[in-house]
Design an enzyme around this catalytic site. Structure first.
Site, PDB file in Angstrom:
ATOM      1  N   SER A 149       0.864  -1.195   0.000  1.00  0.00           N
ATOM      2  CA  SER A 149       0.000   0.000   0.000  1.00  0.00           C
ATOM      3  C   SER A 149       0.891   1.232   0.000  1.00  0.00           C
ATOM      4  O   SER A 149       2.005   1.210   0.537  1.00  0.00           O
ATOM      5  CB  SER A 149      -0.863   0.014   1.263  1.00  0.00           C
ATOM      6  OG  SER A 149      -1.503   1.266   1.405  1.00  0.00           O
ATOM      7  N   TYR A 163      -1.877  -0.692  10.334  1.00  0.00           N
ATOM      8  CA  TYR A 163      -2.015  -1.047   8.907  1.00  0.00           C
ATOM      9  C   TYR A 163      -0.776  -0.603   8.126  1.00  0.00           C
ATOM     10  O   TYR A 163      -0.192  -1.393   7.367  1.00  0.00           O
ATOM     11  CB  TYR A 163      -3.272  -0.381   8.339  1.00  0.00           C
ATOM     12  CG  TYR A 163      -3.469  -0.633   6.858  1.00  0.00           C
ATOM     13  CD1 TYR A 163      -3.910  -1.870   6.397  1.00  0.00           C
ATOM     14  CD2 TYR A 163      -3.221   0.364   5.920  1.00  0.00           C
ATOM     15  CE1 TYR A 163      -4.098  -2.109   5.047  1.00  0.00           C
ATOM     16  CE2 TYR A 163      -3.405   0.138   4.564  1.00  0.00           C
ATOM     17  CZ  TYR A 163      -3.848  -1.091   4.132  1.00  0.00           C
ATOM     18  OH  TYR A 163      -4.026  -1.335   2.791  1.00  0.00           O
TER      19      TYR A 163
HETATM   20  P1  NAP Z   1     -11.651  -5.612   0.279  1.00  0.00           P
HETATM   21  O1  NAP Z   1     -12.538  -5.088  -0.786  1.00  0.00           O
HETATM   22  O2  NAP Z   1     -12.029  -5.389   1.711  1.00  0.00           O
HETATM   23  O3  NAP Z   1     -11.429  -7.187   0.027  1.00  0.00           O
HETATM   24  C1  NAP Z   1     -10.628  -7.901   0.923  1.00  0.00           C
HETATM   25  C2  NAP Z   1     -10.479  -9.321   0.439  1.00  0.00           C
HETATM   26  O4  NAP Z   1      -9.589 -10.004   1.311  1.00  0.00           O
HETATM   27  C3  NAP Z   1     -11.775 -10.109   0.443  1.00  0.00           C
HETATM   28  O5  NAP Z   1     -11.729 -11.008  -0.627  1.00  0.00           O
HETATM   29  C4  NAP Z   1     -11.715 -10.850   1.783  1.00  0.00           C
HETATM   30  O6  NAP Z   1     -12.467 -12.083   1.772  1.00  0.00           O
HETATM   31  C5  NAP Z   1     -10.235 -11.154   1.833  1.00  0.00           C
HETATM   32  N1  NAP Z   1      -9.713 -11.389   3.176  1.00  0.00           N
HETATM   33  C6  NAP Z   1      -9.682 -10.552   4.234  1.00  0.00           C
HETATM   34  N2  NAP Z   1      -9.090 -11.147   5.283  1.00  0.00           N
HETATM   35  C7  NAP Z   1      -8.723 -12.392   4.878  1.00  0.00           C
HETATM   36  C8  NAP Z   1      -8.104 -13.502   5.505  1.00  0.00           C
HETATM   37  N3  NAP Z   1      -7.699 -13.456   6.795  1.00  0.00           N
HETATM   38  N4  NAP Z   1      -7.916 -14.631   4.788  1.00  0.00           N
HETATM   39  C9  NAP Z   1      -8.315 -14.697   3.494  1.00  0.00           C
HETATM   40  N5  NAP Z   1      -8.912 -13.686   2.844  1.00  0.00           N
HETATM   41  C10 NAP Z   1      -9.126 -12.547   3.535  1.00  0.00           C
HETATM   42  O7  NAP Z   1     -10.180  -5.010   0.150  1.00  0.00           O
HETATM   43  P2  NAP Z   1      -9.390  -4.379  -1.112  1.00  0.00           P
HETATM   44  O8  NAP Z   1      -9.523  -2.914  -1.048  1.00  0.00           O
HETATM   45  O9  NAP Z   1      -9.739  -5.110  -2.343  1.00  0.00           O
HETATM   46  O10 NAP Z   1      -7.892  -4.730  -0.672  1.00  0.00           O
HETATM   47  C11 NAP Z   1      -7.123  -5.764  -1.252  1.00  0.00           C
HETATM   48  C12 NAP Z   1      -5.667  -5.540  -0.879  1.00  0.00           C
HETATM   49  O11 NAP Z   1      -5.257  -4.265  -1.378  1.00  0.00           O
HETATM   50  C13 NAP Z   1      -5.410  -5.511   0.626  1.00  0.00           C
HETATM   51  O12 NAP Z   1      -4.175  -6.138   0.907  1.00  0.00           O
HETATM   52  C14 NAP Z   1      -5.319  -4.031   0.938  1.00  0.00           C
HETATM   53  O13 NAP Z   1      -4.548  -3.762   2.078  1.00  0.00           O
HETATM   54  C15 NAP Z   1      -4.656  -3.522  -0.338  1.00  0.00           C
HETATM   55  N6  NAP Z   1      -4.850  -2.080  -0.573  1.00  0.00           N
HETATM   56  C16 NAP Z   1      -6.086  -1.578  -0.810  1.00  0.00           C
HETATM   57  C17 NAP Z   1      -6.218  -0.212  -1.046  1.00  0.00           C
HETATM   58  C18 NAP Z   1      -7.543   0.433  -1.317  1.00  0.00           C
HETATM   59  O14 NAP Z   1      -7.607   1.673  -1.334  1.00  0.00           O
HETATM   60  N7  NAP Z   1      -8.613  -0.314  -1.549  1.00  0.00           N
HETATM   61  C19 NAP Z   1      -5.085   0.612  -1.022  1.00  0.00           C
HETATM   62  C20 NAP Z   1      -3.851   0.049  -0.767  1.00  0.00           C
HETATM   63  C21 NAP Z   1      -3.733  -1.305  -0.562  1.00  0.00           C
HETATM   64  P3  NAP Z   1     -14.068 -12.086   2.064  1.00  0.00           P
HETATM   65  O15 NAP Z   1     -14.741 -11.594   0.792  1.00  0.00           O
HETATM   66  O16 NAP Z   1     -14.395 -13.501   2.340  1.00  0.00           O
HETATM   67  O17 NAP Z   1     -14.311 -11.172   3.213  1.00  0.00           O
END
Ligand code: NAP
Length: 254
Positions: A149, A163
């Site tokens: 991130s 985080y």
């Molecule tokens: P999201 O929409 O909340 O989706 C999270 C995903 O991770 C879901 O598929 C969830 O499964 C799964 N998950 C959460 N905890 C888990 C665990 N313990 N074991 C297995 N699966 C798990 O999040 P996102 O925004 O797509 O984020 C994806 C990645 O990008 C993360 O690493 C996040 O830190 C990173 N990121 C996101 C952003 C942003 O702005 N969105 C920015 C920087 C980095 P379920 O569907 O079953 O809940």
């Protein structure tokens, strides 16, 4: 590439059920990869992603597996191997924010939940992927892409040191594994998304927070999951064949 042949490449996308992970699964499928989508609890979302992957002409497998559990991650890789018979890429995407928490109220359980999912989960999956893909252990080499991130270098949102620090660890893990796994034919890179429109932001105000912060991004808007996914798919595949240990920002200039 035809994804119905034994030569078709296979990727595991952890947290592939929703958000950025779903977009990554779809981008890979559109490029001919078969995809294993893992998820924590939202089976319906995982099945929706699998349907999209299949619509794109690729094969899909869904596996419920908590990345924070060593046993679950072992089962995730075993089930992928059983279904597809090979592994070419791992995307360590699953992650949580863990809400907002002041350092003055630091709590052991809370820190463990964030670091277990974001950091230990990436270690466990990288260990399984390295074993499956190492060309010194019978594999064919491959690629690991860790989703870090922009928070790893900016410190992230207020009251989210847990985080930001967990993502700093992902940057370091990427740099270290890039060196350790290069002799095994495995490239390791990271993508550092900025503000991307997904449900993860429910941890700190959801759409209202994204709308408020959009003008602070040099490009003047938040990003879309598919804009991250295209870069991840590039790092998984042969077009990035000389990239190893790169931390790639996909953050609109933030
Ligand atoms: P999201 O929409 O909340 O989706 C999270 C995903 O991770 C879901 O598929 C969830 O499964 C799964 N998950 C959460 N905890 C888990 C665990 N313990 N074991 C297995 N699966 C798990 O999040 P996102 O925004 O797509 O984020 C994806 C990645 O990008 C993360 O690493 C996040 O830190 C990173 N990121 C996101 C952003 C942003 O702005 N969105 C920015 C920087 C980095 P379920 O569907 O079953 O809940």
């Amino acid at each position: 590439m035809n994804s119905n042949t034994p030569e078709a490449r296979v990727a595991i996308v952890t947290g592939g059920s929703r958000g950025i992970g779903r977009a990554i699964a779809l981008a890979l499928a559109q490029q001919g990869w078969n995809v294993c989508i893992s998820y924590l609890s939202n089976a319906a979302a995982a099945e929706e992603t699998a349907a999209l992957v299949k619509q794109a002409g690729a094969r899909a497998l869904t596996v419920k597996a908590d990345v924070a559990s060593r046993a679950d991650t072992r089962r995730l890789f075993a089930e992928t191997q059983k279904s597809f018979g090979r592994l070419d890429a791992l995307v360590n995407n699953a992650g949580i924010v863990g809400g907002q928490q002041s350092i003055f109220d630091v709590q052991e359980d809370h820190l463990h939940s964030v670091f277990d999912a974001n950091v230990l989960g990436s270690f466990y999956c990288a260990a399984e992927a390295a074993t499956a893909m190492s060309n010194q252990k019978g594999g064919q080499g491959g690629s690991i892409v860790n989703i870090s991130s922009a928070a790893s270098r900016t410190g992230g949102m207020p009251l989210e040191a847990h985080y930001a620090a967990s993502k700093g660890a992902i940057d370091s893990l990427t740099l270290a594994l890039a060196k350790e796994l290069a002799p095994h034919g495995i490239r390791v890179n990271a993508v550092r998304p900025g503000l991307i429109d997904t449900e993860i932001h429910e941890a700190h105000g959801g759409q209202a927070t994204l709308t408020k912060l959009a003008p602070t991004v040099p490009m003047g808007r938040v990003g879309r999951a598919d804009e991250v996914a295209q870069v991840v798919a590039f790092l998984c595949g042969p077009l990035s064949s000389y990239m190893d240990g790169a931390l790639v920002d996909v953050s609109g200039g933030r």
